[in-house]
Every structure is written in C-alpha cells, then in structure tokens.
Design a protein around this motif. Structure first.
Motif, PDB file in Angstrom:
ATOM      1  N   ALA A 108       6.940   8.141   8.513  1.00 36.07           N
ATOM      2  CA  ALA A 108       6.150   7.353   7.562  1.00 36.07           C
ATOM      3  C   ALA A 108       7.021   6.843   6.418  1.00 36.07           C
ATOM      4  O   ALA A 108       6.876   5.693   5.971  1.00 36.07           O
ATOM      5  CB  ALA A 108       4.993   8.189   7.023  1.00 36.07           C
TER       6      ALA A 108
ATOM      7  N   GLN B 291      -4.096   2.874   9.194  1.00 36.76           N
ATOM      8  CA  GLN B 291      -5.148   2.200   8.430  1.00 36.76           C
ATOM      9  C   GLN B 291      -4.704   0.802   8.025  1.00 36.76           C
ATOM     10  O   GLN B 291      -5.470  -0.167   8.133  1.00 36.76           O
ATOM     11  CB  GLN B 291      -5.494   3.026   7.189  1.00 36.76           C
ATOM     12  CG  GLN B 291      -6.614   2.452   6.352  1.00 36.76           C
ATOM     13  CD  GLN B 291      -7.937   2.362   7.101  1.00 36.76           C
ATOM     14  OE1 GLN B 291      -8.272   3.254   7.897  1.00 36.76           O
ATOM     15  NE2 GLN B 291      -8.678   1.282   6.888  1.00 36.76           N
ATOM     16  N   ILE B 292      -3.467   0.665   7.567  1.00 34.49           N
ATOM     17  CA  ILE B 292      -2.946  -0.650   7.181  1.00 34.49           C
ATOM     18  C   ILE B 292      -2.957  -1.597   8.373  1.00 34.49           C
ATOM     19  O   ILE B 292      -3.319  -2.781   8.245  1.00 34.49           O
ATOM     20  CB  ILE B 292      -1.518  -0.500   6.614  1.00 34.49           C
ATOM     21  CG1 ILE B 292      -1.551   0.255   5.288  1.00 34.49           C
ATOM     22  CG2 ILE B 292      -0.851  -1.866   6.437  1.00 34.49           C
ATOM     23  CD1 ILE B 292      -0.203   0.729   4.813  1.00 34.49           C
TER      24      ILE B 292
ATOM     25  N   ALA C  20       7.627   2.963   5.448  1.00 35.33           N
ATOM     26  CA  ALA C  20       7.365   2.487   4.088  1.00 35.33           C
ATOM     27  C   ALA C  20       8.589   1.794   3.498  1.00 35.33           C
ATOM     28  O   ALA C  20       8.469   0.763   2.820  1.00 35.33           O
ATOM     29  CB  ALA C  20       6.945   3.663   3.203  1.00 35.33           C
TER      30      ALA C  20
ATOM     31  N   THR D 154       6.155  12.832   8.252  1.00 34.47           N
ATOM     32  CA  THR D 154       6.554  12.352   6.926  1.00 34.47           C
ATOM     33  C   THR D 154       7.820  11.515   6.986  1.00 34.47           C
ATOM     34  O   THR D 154       7.914  10.459   6.336  1.00 34.47           O
ATOM     35  CB  THR D 154       6.758  13.544   5.973  1.00 34.47           C
ATOM     36  OG1 THR D 154       5.530  14.267   5.851  1.00 34.47           O
ATOM     37  CG2 THR D 154       7.201  13.069   4.595  1.00 34.47           C
TER      38      THR D 154
ATOM     39  N   PRO E 227       0.829  -1.212   0.000  1.00 34.95           N
ATOM     40  CA  PRO E 227       0.000   0.000   0.000  1.00 34.95           C
ATOM     41  C   PRO E 227       0.862   1.259   0.000  1.00 34.95           C
ATOM     42  O   PRO E 227       1.983   1.260   0.498  1.00 34.95           O
ATOM     43  CB  PRO E 227      -0.794  -0.126   1.304  1.00 34.95           C
ATOM     44  CG  PRO E 227      -0.680  -1.548   1.722  1.00 34.95           C
ATOM     45  CD  PRO E 227       0.624  -2.049   1.189  1.00 34.95           C
ATOM     46  N   THR E 228       0.328   2.312  -0.553  1.00 34.48           N
ATOM     47  CA  THR E 228       1.028   3.600  -0.555  1.00 34.48           C
ATOM     48  C   THR E 228       0.956   4.232   0.824  1.00 34.48           C
ATOM     49  O   THR E 228      -0.100   4.246   1.467  1.00 34.48           O
ATOM     50  CB  THR E 228       0.399   4.550  -1.586  1.00 34.48           C
ATOM     51  OG1 THR E 228       0.515   3.958  -2.883  1.00 34.48           O
ATOM     52  CG2 THR E 228       1.096   5.907  -1.589  1.00 34.48           C
ATOM     53  N   ILE E 229       2.098   4.740   1.286  1.00 34.99           N
ATOM     54  CA  ILE E 229       2.160   5.398   2.599  1.00 34.99           C
ATOM     55  C   ILE E 229       2.716   6.798   2.424  1.00 34.99           C
ATOM     56  O   ILE E 229       3.824   6.979   1.918  1.00 34.99           O
ATOM     57  CB  ILE E 229       3.047   4.611   3.573  1.00 34.99           C
ATOM     58  CG1 ILE E 229       2.399   3.279   3.930  1.00 34.99           C
ATOM     59  CG2 ILE E 229       3.289   5.416   4.852  1.00 34.99           C
ATOM     60  CD1 ILE E 229       3.252   2.427   4.830  1.00 34.99           C
ATOM     61  N   ASN E 230       1.948   7.778   2.856  1.00 31.05           N
ATOM     62  CA  ASN E 230       2.414   9.166   2.865  1.00 31.05           C
ATOM     63  C   ASN E 230       2.473   9.743   4.272  1.00 31.05           C
ATOM     64  O   ASN E 230       3.276  10.636   4.540  1.00 31.05           O
ATOM     65  CB  ASN E 230       1.495  10.039   1.997  1.00 31.05           C
ATOM     66  CG  ASN E 230       1.550   9.637   0.524  1.00 31.05           C
ATOM     67  OD1 ASN E 230       2.629   9.538  -0.047  1.00 31.05           O
ATOM     68  ND2 ASN E 230       0.387   9.405  -0.079  1.00 31.05           N
ATOM     69  N   THR E 231       1.621   9.235   5.152  1.00 30.71           N
ATOM     70  CA  THR E 231       1.545   9.750   6.516  1.00 30.71           C
ATOM     71  C   THR E 231       1.398   8.586   7.491  1.00 30.71           C
ATOM     72  O   THR E 231       1.114   7.452   7.092  1.00 30.71           O
ATOM     73  CB  THR E 231       0.336  10.685   6.695  1.00 30.71           C
ATOM     74  OG1 THR E 231      -0.871   9.897   6.620  1.00 30.71           O
ATOM     75  CG2 THR E 231       0.311  11.771   5.631  1.00 30.71           C
TER      76      THR E 231
ATOM     77  N   ASP F  74      -1.024   8.225   9.463  1.00 30.92           N
ATOM     78  CA  ASP F  74      -2.420   7.775   9.412  1.00 30.92           C
ATOM     79  C   ASP F  74      -2.597   6.668   8.381  1.00 30.92           C
ATOM     80  O   ASP F  74      -3.421   5.760   8.570  1.00 30.92           O
ATOM     81  CB  ASP F  74      -3.356   8.948   9.111  1.00 30.92           C
ATOM     82  CG  ASP F  74      -3.656   9.795  10.339  1.00 30.92           C
ATOM     83  OD1 ASP F  74      -3.461   9.293  11.461  1.00 30.92           O
ATOM     84  OD2 ASP F  74      -4.077  10.959  10.169  1.00 30.92           O
ATOM     85  N   ASP F  75      -1.831   6.711   7.302  1.00 31.33           N
ATOM     86  CA  ASP F  75      -1.877   5.618   6.326  1.00 31.33           C
ATOM     87  C   ASP F  75      -1.400   4.315   6.962  1.00 31.33           C
ATOM     88  O   ASP F  75      -1.961   3.241   6.706  1.00 31.33           O
ATOM     89  CB  ASP F  75      -0.989   5.943   5.121  1.00 31.33           C
ATOM     90  CG  ASP F  75      -1.496   7.122   4.311  1.00 31.33           C
ATOM     91  OD1 ASP F  75      -2.718   7.360   4.309  1.00 31.33           O
ATOM     92  OD2 ASP F  75      -0.659   7.814   3.693  1.00 31.33           O
TER      93      ASP F  75
END
Length: 347
Positions: A144, A15-16, A148, A141, A5-9, A11-12
């Motif tokens: 995160a 969610q994962i 990632a 950032t 999954p894409t992670i930018n923050t 919070d991402d």
C-alpha cells in the motif's frame, strides 16, 4: 492542486479504484467535431486521429496539449533474485540508477531528444522485497505504501506521463503476476529478461510456478497478486496509473513489466486502464499475450526489450504529432479547400 486520498492499506486502494473518474465526454465530443473538418480525407491519419481524441478525453480539456510530457522510472530490488532468475546481480539496479542520474542511459537520451522531463524514483533499494518462494513479496502495508508513493509522484501539470522501471529480477515478478492473473503455463509468460539462456528460462519458470502455487489460496484480486508476487517499483507503477487518472493525466505504459504492473488493476475496476496506452511491443514473449488479455494494441514495435520507460518515451513523439495535427491543421473552410461534402452538394 488535486489532493490524493490517504492510503494505509490495500483496502483503501480498492475503495479508490471503485470511484475512478470517467472520460471527459465534452472534450471527446469537441475532438470528434473538429476532426472531419481538417484538410485531409476522413480517417487518413488513422490512429493519430484516435490518439488526439484520446488525449483530449483523458486530459479533460479541449483542445488537447502536449507541451509538458514527463517520465518516471521506478527502481526496486527483488528478493527472488536469490533463486538465480537473472543473468545480472541485484547490485546492478543501484548502479543503473546512478547511470540514470548521471544522464548516461538510453532513457536519458530519448527523453532529451523528444523533450520529456525525467524523474528517477528509488524504491528502498537497500531493502529488497522478500523472496516470494519463501514469503509474500510484501506485506499489505508495504504494498500500500508503494502504491501511495506512485500515486503522489505524478505531477498534475503533466500532459502525459510515461511509466518505466528498473529492477533486476522484475521480469520474474511480471511473469508471476501474469500467471496468477490469467493462468496457463509458467513457460508461456517467461522470457530471457536480461539475457538468460534456455536452462535459465526453465529455472525461472519453475520459480514462478512455485510462487504462484504457494499463494494461490491467498490471492483474491490483482492487489493480492501484487502483494504476494510483485515488487515495490511495480506497485508504484500501479499507483502512478491510479494517481494519473485522478489528476487527469493520460498514461503511456512501457513494456512487459510496466504493463504487468498495471494489469493488476482491472480485476478491481475493469475500466481502470482506459486512460492508458502501451508505448511499444516488448520482445519479452509474454507481452504480446498480456496485451491480448488486456485488449490493448501497442503503439509501436521496434523489437526493443530494454525497459527504463524507453518504449513509452518514444511514443510521446506520436502523441505530439497527433495533437499538433489535430490542433494546427487548417480546416477546409480556413484553407479555402472544397471538402467531399461540398462536392456532393454541388453535384
């Protein structure tokens, strides 16, 4: 290939963590069915039996396999070293990375002797994290991005992944993470690290206590703790734990630092470390308490405290033995040996 999954923050990441896959029930059931048929008294191989079933369960296949173990050593530098919390200067991190790459460190020899692939992952060594007595160690950032990175380096073809670290000052971050997560006294979580004397340990505890107090109002879960007090290599280890789960790769954590890095995850998902075993009990005094908090039992205790993933790598030999016994031992029927149930039937 499993696309991450894409992670930018952060919070991402949260969610994962709420959507992690669970154990493979069919693989677990197959292992439990075969185990009593093997030519040995029930339970006589103890934890090896459990390890074989755990491996199959989290590889998501049956029979389990242990032909392609891999190790990742994540290296990062810490701004808090400026507070005098380590017996060695920060430049040693880079020097040791060069040693890993030349094949001259302990982890190289252990991996070579057991047949483990080794990758050394440099985490922006020229840019240490912030000194957490002055500012949060990382921005949202930065943290995160490190998570990632760790998620993506795990190879889905690995049969197990060993997670280790190198970073002058990272036992300070590890102890700070544990204090923030579980409370108590800073001295409870602090150890000598690279070789501090008693006054040095006291100073280290003061630094940790200051950092935790400073950010306590801003730390609402383990990911906040990592951002404020951790390091890039610790965040990458946490990411590798997540990535391994998504790619159906069991995890062997190393000692205090890598276990502390992983410990930030259960605050978001209490089952986040079910696919992880801890390779050894570190001599860093906080590790024993941390394992108790996590409900984990180390697979070995050799009075080690080196880091580098050495304890995790040693535990691969146990996994190889467990899987070999489970897969290749003869059953009672194959060997023509009467089992206990047969004897009871004859009686």
């Amino acid at each position: 290939m499993n696309k991450m999954p894409t992670i930018n923050t952060l919070d991402d990441v949260r969610q994962i963590l709420t959507e992690l896959p669970g154990p493979d029930v069919e693989a677990a059931r197959a292992a439990q069915t075969r185990e009593p048929q093997l030519t040995k008294p029930a339970g006589s191989l103890g934890r090896l039996e459990q390890l074989a079933a755990w491996t199959a369960t989290w590889q998501g296949r049956y029979p389990p396999r242990m032909t392609t173990p891999n190790a990742h050593v994540f290296a990062g530098n810490h701004g808090v070293v400026a507070q005098g919390v380590s017996a060695f200067p920060a430049e040693v991190t880079k020097q040791m990375v060069a040693n890993f790459e030349r094949g001259g460190a302990a982890i190289n020899q252990i991996c070579k002797s057991i047949g483990i692939g080794l990758c050394v992952e440099q985490m922006d060594l020229d840019n240490p994290t912030q000194d957490f007595t002055q500012n949060p160690a990382m921005t949202d950032t930065e943290c995160a991005d490190a998570i990632a990175f760790g998620m993506n380096v795990v190879d889905e073809c690995s049969d197990v992944v060993c997670l280790g670290e190198m970073g002058i000052g990272n036992t300070t971050s590890a102890a700070a993470i544990c204090l923030a997560l579980y409370g108590g006294s800073a001295l409870t979580w602090v150890g000598p690290g690279t070789g501090l004397d008693k006054p040095g340990i006291g100073k280290k505890a003061d630094v940790i206590g200051l950092g935790v107090k400073l950010y306590k109002p801003h730390m609402h879960d383990g990911l906040d703790v990592m951002r404020c007090l951790g390091g890039r290599e610790l965040a990458a280890i946490a990411g590798a734990v997540i990535g391994a789960r998504l790619k159906k790769v069991p995890v062997l954590l190393d000692g205090y630092v890598s276990t502390a890095a992983a410990a930030v995850l259960p605050s978001v998902n209490k089952r986040a470390l079910d696919h992880c075993k801890v390779g050894h009990m570190s001599q860093e005094p906080g590790h024993k308490l941390l394992l108790e908090k996590l409900g984990k039992v180390a697979l070995q205790d050799h009075s080690m405290r080196l880091g580098e993933g050495t304890g995790a790598a040693l535990a691969v030999a146990l996994l190889k033995a467990a899987v070999a016994c489970h897969n290749d031992m003869a059953t009672f029927a194959e060997a023509g040996v009467s089992d206990k149930d047969a004897g009871e039937k004859d009686a």
